[in-house]
Scaffold this motif. Structure first.
Motif, PDB file in Angstrom:
ATOM      1  N   GLN A 146      36.981  55.765 -28.917  1.00 41.24           N
ATOM      2  CA  GLN A 146      36.748  54.317 -28.903  1.00 41.24           C
ATOM      3  C   GLN A 146      38.067  53.596 -28.718  1.00 41.24           C
ATOM      4  O   GLN A 146      39.024  53.849 -29.429  1.00 41.24           O
ATOM      5  CB  GLN A 146      36.106  53.881 -30.200  1.00 41.24           C
ATOM      6  N   VAL A 147      38.121  52.706 -27.744  1.00 38.73           N
ATOM      7  CA  VAL A 147      39.343  51.959 -27.467  1.00 38.73           C
ATOM      8  C   VAL A 147      39.566  50.913 -28.550  1.00 38.73           C
ATOM      9  O   VAL A 147      38.651  50.174 -28.919  1.00 38.73           O
ATOM     10  CB  VAL A 147      39.274  51.282 -26.089  1.00 38.73           C
ATOM     11  N   GLN A 148      40.768  50.875 -29.055  1.00 36.02           N
ATOM     12  CA  GLN A 148      41.151  49.854 -30.027  1.00 36.02           C
ATOM     13  C   GLN A 148      42.426  49.168 -29.565  1.00 36.02           C
ATOM     14  O   GLN A 148      43.373  49.820 -29.122  1.00 36.02           O
ATOM     15  CB  GLN A 148      41.366  50.473 -31.406  1.00 36.02           C
ATOM     16  N   LEU A 149      42.445  47.864 -29.674  1.00 41.89           N
ATOM     17  CA  LEU A 149      43.625  47.072 -29.355  1.00 41.89           C
ATOM     18  C   LEU A 149      43.975  46.259 -30.592  1.00 41.89           C
ATOM     19  O   LEU A 149      43.127  45.548 -31.135  1.00 41.89           O
ATOM     20  CB  LEU A 149      43.332  46.135 -28.177  1.00 41.89           C
ATOM     21  N   VAL A 150      45.217  46.366 -31.020  1.00 42.23           N
ATOM     22  CA  VAL A 150      45.653  45.670 -32.227  1.00 42.23           C
ATOM     23  C   VAL A 150      46.878  44.824 -31.903  1.00 42.23           C
ATOM     24  O   VAL A 150      47.923  45.361 -31.527  1.00 42.23           O
ATOM     25  CB  VAL A 150      45.968  46.661 -33.357  1.00 42.23           C
ATOM     26  N   GLU A 151      46.736  43.523 -32.063  1.00 42.79           N
ATOM     27  CA  GLU A 151      47.830  42.597 -31.786  1.00 42.79           C
ATOM     28  C   GLU A 151      48.643  42.332 -33.045  1.00 42.79           C
ATOM     29  O   GLU A 151      48.128  42.406 -34.166  1.00 42.79           O
ATOM     30  CB  GLU A 151      47.308  41.255 -31.266  1.00 42.79           C
ATOM     31  N   SER A 152      49.905  41.997 -32.836  1.00 41.38           N
ATOM     32  CA  SER A 152      50.779  41.589 -33.932  1.00 41.38           C
ATOM     33  C   SER A 152      51.882  40.705 -33.363  1.00 41.38           C
ATOM     34  O   SER A 152      52.046  40.635 -32.145  1.00 41.38           O
ATOM     35  CB  SER A 152      51.386  42.807 -34.640  1.00 41.38           C
TER      36      SER A 152
END
Length: 125
Positions: free
Chosen positions: A1-7
């Motif tokens: 599952q693709v996950q994108l996490v911004e910071s």
């Protein structure tokens, strides 16, 4: 599952800088298009910039040209948005987005399959 996490979001004064980061995981595509979008309260989500993993081709919205720079580290699966000379109108939630394939077609929301949860950027005058 693709996950994108911004910071990297935060509050700055006009003229200041911020660097947003997006960490991607679960990606199975060998080539992909990564992008940053933003959405201000009461407004539609709009494209800011994209970059393609293959040749590093980039494109920017007119409103950020010359002030923002998108970059990537393919080995680390990271995408960055360096934002300089920030203006109050840059205030928005910023989202990282991704799609697989050999091309980045446009900065259209409908072109991207995967989205992060967003990081808030607030620019005060």
């Amino acid at each position: 599952q693709v996950q994108l996490v911004e910071s990297g979001g935060g509050s700055v004064q006009a003229g200041g800088s911020l660097r947003l980061s997006c960490a991607a995981s679960g990606y199975t595509y060998s080539r992909n298009c990564m992008a940053w979008f933003r959405q201000a309260p009461g407004k539609q989500r709009g494209g800011v910039a994209f970059i393609h993993s293959g040749g590093g081709v980039t494109s920017y919205a007119d409103s950020v040209k010359g002030r923002f720079t998108i970059s990537q580290d393919n080995a680390e699966k990271m995408v960055y948005l360096q934002m300089n000379s920030l203006k109050p109108e840059d205030t928005a939630m910023y989202y990282c987005a991704a799609r697989g394939g050999d091309y980045c077609y446009s900065l259209s929301v409908s072109d991207f399959s995967y989205w992060g949860q967003g990081t808030q950027v607030t620019v005060s005058s």
